[in-house]
Design a protein around this motif. Structure first.
Motif, PDB file in Angstrom:
ATOM      1  N   UNK A 285      -2.057  -3.469  -9.184  1.00  0.00           N
ATOM      2  CA  UNK A 285      -1.511  -2.361  -8.416  1.00  0.00           C
ATOM      3  C   UNK A 285      -1.412  -1.106  -9.272  1.00  0.00           C
ATOM      4  N   UNK A 286      -0.967  -1.258 -10.500  1.00  0.00           N
ATOM      5  CA  UNK A 286      -0.845  -0.113 -11.404  1.00  0.00           C
ATOM      6  C   UNK A 286      -2.209   0.499 -11.691  1.00  0.00           C
ATOM      7  N   UNK A 287      -3.206  -0.337 -11.899  1.00  0.00           N
ATOM      8  CA  UNK A 287      -4.547   0.154 -12.190  1.00  0.00           C
ATOM      9  C   UNK A 287      -5.170   0.844 -10.975  1.00  0.00           C
ATOM     10  N   UNK A 288      -4.924   0.290  -9.810  1.00  0.00           N
ATOM     11  CA  UNK A 288      -5.424   0.910  -8.589  1.00  0.00           C
ATOM     12  C   UNK A 288      -4.768   2.257  -8.339  1.00  0.00           C
ATOM     13  N   UNK A 289      -3.468   2.356  -8.642  1.00  0.00           N
ATOM     14  CA  UNK A 289      -2.772   3.634  -8.467  1.00  0.00           C
ATOM     15  C   UNK A 289      -3.382   4.705  -9.358  1.00  0.00           C
ATOM     16  N   UNK A 290      -3.755   4.330 -10.568  1.00  0.00           N
ATOM     17  CA  UNK A 290      -4.388   5.292 -11.468  1.00  0.00           C
ATOM     18  C   UNK A 290      -5.744   5.731 -10.917  1.00  0.00           C
TER      19      UNK A 290
ATOM     20  N   UNK B 130       0.818  -1.215   0.000  1.00  0.00           N
ATOM     21  CA  UNK B 130       0.000   0.000   0.000  1.00  0.00           C
ATOM     22  C   UNK B 130       0.855   1.270   0.000  1.00  0.00           C
ATOM     23  N   UNK B 131       2.069   1.211   0.550  1.00  0.00           N
ATOM     24  CA  UNK B 131       2.952   2.380   0.461  1.00  0.00           C
ATOM     25  C   UNK B 131       3.358   2.624  -0.986  1.00  0.00           C
ATOM     26  N   UNK B 132       3.622   1.542  -1.726  1.00  0.00           N
ATOM     27  CA  UNK B 132       3.947   1.687  -3.148  1.00  0.00           C
ATOM     28  C   UNK B 132       2.736   2.199  -3.923  1.00  0.00           C
ATOM     29  N   UNK B 133       1.562   1.718  -3.571  1.00  0.00           N
ATOM     30  CA  UNK B 133       0.333   2.194  -4.219  1.00  0.00           C
ATOM     31  C   UNK B 133       0.179   3.695  -4.039  1.00  0.00           C
ATOM     32  N   UNK B 134       0.364   4.174  -2.818  1.00  0.00           N
ATOM     33  CA  UNK B 134       0.237   5.606  -2.558  1.00  0.00           C
ATOM     34  C   UNK B 134       1.302   6.401  -3.296  1.00  0.00           C
ATOM     35  N   UNK B 135       2.518   5.871  -3.353  1.00  0.00           N
ATOM     36  CA  UNK B 135       3.606   6.569  -4.044  1.00  0.00           C
ATOM     37  C   UNK B 135       3.323   6.668  -5.540  1.00  0.00           C
ATOM     38  N   UNK B 136       2.832   5.590  -6.121  1.00  0.00           N
ATOM     39  CA  UNK B 136       2.499   5.609  -7.554  1.00  0.00           C
ATOM     40  C   UNK B 136       1.370   6.584  -7.841  1.00  0.00           C
ATOM     41  N   UNK B 137       0.375   6.581  -6.974  1.00  0.00           N
ATOM     42  CA  UNK B 137      -0.743   7.505  -7.162  1.00  0.00           C
ATOM     43  C   UNK B 137      -0.270   8.948  -7.070  1.00  0.00           C
TER      44      UNK B 137
END
Length: 262
Positions: free
Chosen positions: A248-253, A56-63
């Motif tokens: 993960x990439x799609x969720x970040x978007x 989830x930290x990576x998700x937030x960073x990507x977003x």
């Protein structure tokens, strides 16, 4: 090697009101905390697989990287097995019923995590209160700079209920949106429902209700909006504690879309 950093505030744009809060992404335990846990190494690793909101930290960073106006991020650098910064540190906390208040005494499978009679106060004083104070200051800074604050809690949860869950019998949608009657405005909720619509549906407050607001502002300051995003783990990773997948990439978007409209 120095002691692990308990939390990090990653700056965003001065004009952004958004603070992405990532409290449960880390598996890090200081040695002194590890010594107070009764599980052996293998059992502890299994528990961390279940209890950690992996990636989830990576998700937030990507977003954040995908936003024209970069949001701020507050990321817990320690495992929630140290302290859980989103629990009440007193008897208001309903999760005390399963040994999972601010300092956990039991595991996700209701097994003993810490010795009977352990005093949680030293951990609360050393880790919980400084975290709460820093998060409060981060929200105050968004209010001062942007005139409002939007706290978006970034979490994940398992596809099948674990024994510790108090509300595990309810729906388990791909994306659960945790809300608060005072701090979650309808327009923020509507934006989240739209942003995450492509993942097979969203649900409200099941299996995990509510969202995080510092106690200084909770129920008092309408300038502070808040929403919890709970992503079912099979949407983006191999359970219980495996690698992330293309989701993960799609969720970040989708999260970036929510942030942009917040």
């Amino acid at each position: 090697m120095g002691a692990p950093h308990p939390f990090d505030l990653i700056p965003g744009a001065a004009g952004s009101p958004v603070l992405l809060h990532v409290p449960h992404s880390s598996r890090v335990l200081p040695p002194s905390v590890r010594d107070g846990i009764v599980l052996d190494r293998a059992a502890l690793e299994r528990e961390l697989d279940h209890i950690t909101d992996s990636h989830t930290a990576e998700l937030a960073a990507r977003a954040a990287a995908g936003c024209a106006l970069t949001p701020w991020r507050f990321v817990n650098g320690l495992s929630r097995l140290v302290v859980d910064p989103e629990r009440f540190p007193d008897d208001r906390e309903e999760m005390l019923a399963v040994g999972m208040g601010a300092v956990y005494t039991h595991t996700t499978h209701r097994e003993r995590l810490r010795p009977r009679g352990m005093d949680p106060q030293p951990l609360i004083d050393r880790y919980f209160h400084p975290y709460a104070e820093a998060m409060t200051a981060a929200v105050d800074a968004r209010l001062a700079d942007a005139g409002r604050a939007v706290v978006i809690d970034v979490h994940s949860y398992p596809s099948a209920p674990l024994p510790y869950e108090l509300h595990g019998e309810g729906p388990r949608p791909p994306v659960c949106l945790g809300t608060d009657g005072f701090h979650t405005p309808p327009e923020l909720l509507a934006r989240a429902e739209s942003a995450f619509a492509g993942f097979g549906g969203t649900g409200l407050d099941s299996p995990f209700p509510g969202t995080y607001v510092p106690l200084k502002h909770y129920g008092k300051d309408p300038r502070v909006s808040a929403l919890m995003i709970e992503i079912r783990r099979d949407v983006y990773m191999s359970e219980p504690g495996g690698a992330a997948g293309p989701g993960l990439r799609e969720l970040a978007a989708a999260l970036a879309e929510l942030v942009a409209g917040a």
